[in-house]
Each structure stands twice: as structure tokens, then as C-alpha cells.
Write an enzyme that holds these catalytic residues in place. Structure first.
Site, PDB file in Angstrom:
ATOM      1  N   LYS A 198       0.935  -1.205  -0.143  1.00 31.99           N
ATOM      2  CA  LYS A 198       0.131   0.040  -0.053  1.00 31.99           C
ATOM      3  C   LYS A 198       0.990   1.205  -0.007  1.00 31.99           C
ATOM      4  CE  LYS A 198      -3.870  -2.516   2.023  1.00 31.99           C
ATOM      5  NZ  LYS A 198      -4.824  -2.703   2.808  1.00 31.99           N
ATOM      6  N   GLN A 214      -5.224  -1.599   9.210  1.00 33.54           N
ATOM      7  CA  GLN A 214      -5.155  -2.953   8.641  1.00 33.54           C
ATOM      8  C   GLN A 214      -5.609  -3.956   9.673  1.00 33.54           C
ATOM      9  OE1 GLN A 214      -4.092  -3.467   5.420  1.00 33.54           O
ATOM     10  NE2 GLN A 214      -4.130  -5.494   5.329  1.00 33.54           N
ATOM     11  N   ASP A 252     -11.475   2.483   3.393  1.00 34.80           N
ATOM     12  CA  ASP A 252     -11.679   1.197   3.213  1.00 34.80           C
ATOM     13  C   ASP A 252     -13.254   0.861   3.142  1.00 34.80           C
ATOM     14  OD1 ASP A 252      -9.709  -0.945   3.332  1.00 34.80           O
ATOM     15  OD2 ASP A 252      -9.230  -0.403   5.839  1.00 34.80           O
TER      16      ASP A 252
HETATM   17  N1  L34 Z   1      -8.305  -2.746   6.704  1.00 37.58           N
HETATM   18  N2  L34 Z   1      -7.379  -4.793   6.359  1.00 37.58           N
HETATM   19  C1  L34 Z   1      -7.860  -3.602   5.663  1.00 37.58           C
HETATM   20  N3  L34 Z   1      -8.339  -3.197   4.611  1.00 37.58           N
HETATM   21  C2  L34 Z   1      -8.105  -4.265   3.576  1.00 37.58           C
HETATM   22  O1  L34 Z   1      -8.335  -3.952   2.239  1.00 37.58           O
HETATM   23  C3  L34 Z   1      -7.442  -5.405   3.963  1.00 37.58           C
HETATM   24  N4  L34 Z   1      -7.138  -6.370   3.074  1.00 37.58           N
HETATM   25  C4  L34 Z   1      -7.365  -7.726   3.414  1.00 37.58           C
HETATM   26  C5  L34 Z   1      -6.732  -7.974   4.496  1.00 37.58           C
HETATM   27  N5  L34 Z   1      -6.763  -7.158   5.627  1.00 37.58           N
HETATM   28  C6  L34 Z   1      -7.296  -5.702   5.288  1.00 37.58           C
HETATM   29  C7  L34 Z   1      -5.904  -6.354   2.038  1.00 37.58           C
HETATM   30  O2  L34 Z   1      -5.463  -5.432   2.005  1.00 37.58           O
HETATM   31  C8  L34 Z   1      -6.589  -8.604   2.202  1.00 37.58           C
HETATM   32  N6  L34 Z   1      -5.626  -7.405   1.543  1.00 37.58           N
HETATM   33  C9  L34 Z   1      -4.824  -7.728   0.503  1.00 37.58           C
HETATM   34  C10 L34 Z   1      -4.258  -6.858   0.191  1.00 37.58           C
HETATM   35  C11 L34 Z   1      -3.001  -6.962  -0.964  1.00 37.58           C
HETATM   36  C12 L34 Z   1      -2.795  -8.342  -1.462  1.00 37.58           C
HETATM   37  C13 L34 Z   1      -3.609  -9.229  -1.026  1.00 37.58           C
HETATM   38  C14 L34 Z   1      -4.427  -9.113   0.066  1.00 37.58           C
HETATM   39  C15 L34 Z   1      -1.804  -8.589  -2.495  1.00 37.58           C
HETATM   40  O3  L34 Z   1      -1.276  -7.671  -3.037  1.00 37.58           O
HETATM   41  N7  L34 Z   1      -1.681  -9.721  -2.862  1.00 37.58           N
HETATM   42  C16 L34 Z   1      -0.729 -10.293  -3.701  1.00 37.58           C
HETATM   43  C17 L34 Z   1       0.417 -11.093  -3.363  1.00 37.58           C
HETATM   44  C18 L34 Z   1       1.133 -10.556  -1.981  1.00 37.58           C
HETATM   45  C19 L34 Z   1       2.057 -11.456  -1.252  1.00 37.58           C
HETATM   46  O4  L34 Z   1       3.129 -11.931  -2.021  1.00 37.58           O
HETATM   47  O5  L34 Z   1       1.740 -12.105  -0.125  1.00 37.58           O
HETATM   48  C20 L34 Z   1      -1.425 -11.053  -4.821  1.00 37.58           C
HETATM   49  O6  L34 Z   1      -0.913 -10.794  -6.003  1.00 37.58           O
HETATM   50  O7  L34 Z   1      -2.154 -11.524  -4.641  1.00 37.58           O
END
Ligand code: L34
Length: 296
Positions: free
Chosen positions: A53, A97, A120
Site C-alpha cells: 500500500k 489494517q 476502506d
Molecule cells: N483494513 N484490512 C483492511 N483493508 C484491507 O483492504 C485489507 N485487505 C485484506 C486483509 N486486511 C485488510 C488487504 O489489503 C486483504 N488485503 C490484501 C491486499 C493485498 C494483497 C492481498 C490481500 C496482495 O497484494 N496480494 C498479492 C500477493 C502478495 C504476497 O506476495 O503475499 C497478489 O498478487 O495476490
């Protein structure tokens, strides 16, 4: 049928080009969007998401700050930090988060964030606005899912969407967004969860299947019909001796098997995850526009 892979990184990139250009124009008028991200504790996955982020903010030209509190931080400390940023005009968005450590009430924390800074979309005021279909910050992951469907040519209008999972972050809001009488929605939605009977019978009726249960590779090929569109929201780490670091990321869908039957499918990583971050950028810019009455 062998599925088209819906490339979340590519879709996210094209939206980020739009956002970046808009931020540049805002800056010419002296408006700099600001986002503060607060993380409590050391959860490894949360650390990764929060880092992403911050990086996305830098890329977009959004001013950002990440506050890291130890897992031992008290609820009162977190609430007073939120109060501070609620008052600070440098910041248009505040994100705490999730998940939070058990001794901190998620409900109290989400209620404390100024609804106008709740990028959010988790404050009950914004949840309520979403339910009745009025203008609101939409939660990032569900909104990202909707954008992925639209930008990959899979308009949900009139389709049977089956959602697996009923969380407040994904399952409930994505269902709510897709049943709206609106462009990019107008779907017929079924929500399934841990107490659903005859689950596979229902998932086999899906034109679009959205998996958000947090159970690695739960959706098998025999649970989907030929030609289904699959959006995999799960991000699970499983051990894999062959992978570097001894583990790898998988979704809630048995990707290799299901892709042989699907019309289109999102991969993990590189599917919904990058869209979540991108929609957060979009909401933050939207908040700055409102706070500064910037019309462009
Ligand atoms: N307050 N909490 C709040 N807001 C959110 O919108 C989230 N979320 C979820 C968990 N808690 C939160 C996220 O940000 C899930 N989440 C999230 C954000 C980004 C990614 C996955 C979940 C992401 O970038 N995933 C990558 C892989 C990352 C890695 O290597 O671990 C992908 O390509 O899926």
C-alpha cells in the site's frame, strides 16, 4: 475449455495510469492526497500488504505514512491515534489494517474513523450507504472484484454469481455490490458459507464464482460447470519444499484443475490482490477531491 487468465497486475496497472495522471493534475492545483495506514502487530501477511500500500502511494504521488504499533498496543492508544488523524487535514484517508490483535475491538476501531476518511468503506455509515446504493467509499477488495469482471469483459448483469464466504471484508459486500440496480452489477447472487448444504450443487450453477473463504484450493474441478468465470480472492500460504522459502501462495481454488473447465479465471498471486491496493488508491484520491472540492 481452457481458461483465459485474468491478469490482475495488468488491469491494476492500467487503472494506476489513470489515477497517477489525475493526481498529477490535482497537484498542479495544490491538492495532494494523503493516506495513513496503521498496522498493529507483526502478522507477516499484513506486513506485506501494508508495504504494498505504501509503495503504491509513492508510485501514484500520494502522500503516505505508515504507523506501526506493537502487538502490545492498547485499544485506547489506537483510538487516540485515529482521533489525531481524523483531525489532521494532511490526510484524506485512514486505514487500519485488519486483523487486529484479540484485545482490541475491531468494531470500536472502525466506528472511530471519520466516515469521510474511511477509504476502506468499513464504517457502518459507509456500509449502510453501500447497501442502499448511494455514493460511498466501496470496500477495496469487492470493488476490485467488480472492476476485474468488467475490465475482463465479464459484465455480471443478469448472471448467476455464487459467492463463497460471508465475511464483512469480502463475501457480504461483494454480494451487496453485485445485486445493486446499477451498471456493472444487476447480478443474481447466492451466498454460500460453512453451513450451506449441498454446496457443490450450488457452485455448479454459477456463471461467475467468487471464492473468499480462506481455505487453500478448496474449489475443485467437479464443483464448477464448463465455461464458468472464476474470481479467486483467497491468499493462502502452503508449504512446498520445491518452492523458494519452503512455501508458496495459492488461492481458494484448485487453479490447475479448474482452469481446464473455466472460461476465465484469476490467478493467485497476480489476480485480485493488486486490485485491492489499486481501489484503495482510487478511494484515497476520491476522498481528497471531496475534502478539497476539487472538480478537475
Ligand atoms: N483494513 N484490512 C483492511 N483493508 C484491507 O483492504 C485489507 N485487505 C485484506 C486483509 N486486511 C485488510 C488487504 O489489503 C486483504 N488485503 C490484501 C491486499 C493485498 C494483497 C492481498 C490481500 C496482495 O497484494 N496480494 C498479492 C500477493 C502478495 C504476497 O506476495 O503475499 C497478489 O498478487 O495476490
Amino acid at each position: 475449455m481452457v481458461a483465459t487468465i485474468i491478469n490482475g497486475n495488468e488491469v491494476a496497472k492500467s487503472i494506476r495510469v489513470e489515477i497517477k495522471a489525475e493526481v498529477a493534475r490535482m497537484k498542479q492545483d495544490g491538492v495532494v492526497p494523503g493516506l495513513v495506514v496503521i498496522i498493529v502487530g507483526e502478522d507477516a501477511a499484513s506486513q506485506v500488504y501494508v508495504r504494498k500500500k505504501g509503495e503504491a502511494c509513492v508510485e501514484m504521488g500520494i502522500h503516505s505514512e505508515t504507523i506501526r504499533l506493537p502487538a502490545s498496543a492498547t485499544e485506547a492508544e489506537l483510538l487516540s491515534l485515529i482521533d489525531k488523524y481524523n483531525k489532521d487535514p494532511m490526510y484524506d484517508g485512514i486505514l487500519v489494517q485488519l486483523p487486529l490483535p484479540k484485545h482490541i475491538s475491531e468494531e470500536k476501531v472502525l466506528l472511530r474513523i471519520d466516515p469521510g476518511k474511511d477509504v476502506d468503506g468499513f464504517h457502518p455509515i459507509n456500509v449502510g450507504k453501500m447497501v442502499v446504493g448511494s455514493e460511498a467509499y466501496l470496500p477495496c477488495t469487492p470493488h476490485g472484484v467488480q472492476e476485474l469482471l468488467l475490465r475482463s469483459g465479464n459484465d455480471p448483469a443478469g448472471k448467476h454469481v455464487v459467492v463463497l464466504g460471508r465475511s464483512n471484508i469480502v463475501g457480504k459486500p461483494v454480494a451487496c455490490i453485485l445485486i445493486q440496480k446499477a451498471k456493472g452489477a444487476d447480478a443474481t447472487v447466492t451466498i454460500c458459507h460453512s453451513r450451506t448444504k449441498n454446496l457443490a450443487e450450488i457452485t455448479r450453477q454459477a456463471d461467475i464464482l467468487i471464492a473468499a473463504i480462506g481455505s487453500p484450493q478448496f474449489v475443485k474441478a467437479d464443483m464448477v460447470r464448463d465455461g464458468v468465470v472464476v474470481i479467486d480472492v483467497g491468499v493462502n500460504r502452503i508449504s512446498d519444499p520445491a518452492a523458494k522459502g519452503g512455501c508458496r501462495l495459492v488461492g481458494d481454488v484448485d487453479f490447475d484443475a479448474v482452469k481446464e473447465k473455466a472460461k476465465a479465471i484469476t490467478p493467485v498471486p497476480g489476480g485480485v490482490g493488486p486490485m485491492t491496493i489499486t481501489m484503495l488508491m482510487k478511494n484515497t484520491v476520491q476522498a481528497a477531491k471531496i475534502h478539497h472540492s476539487w472538480k478537475g
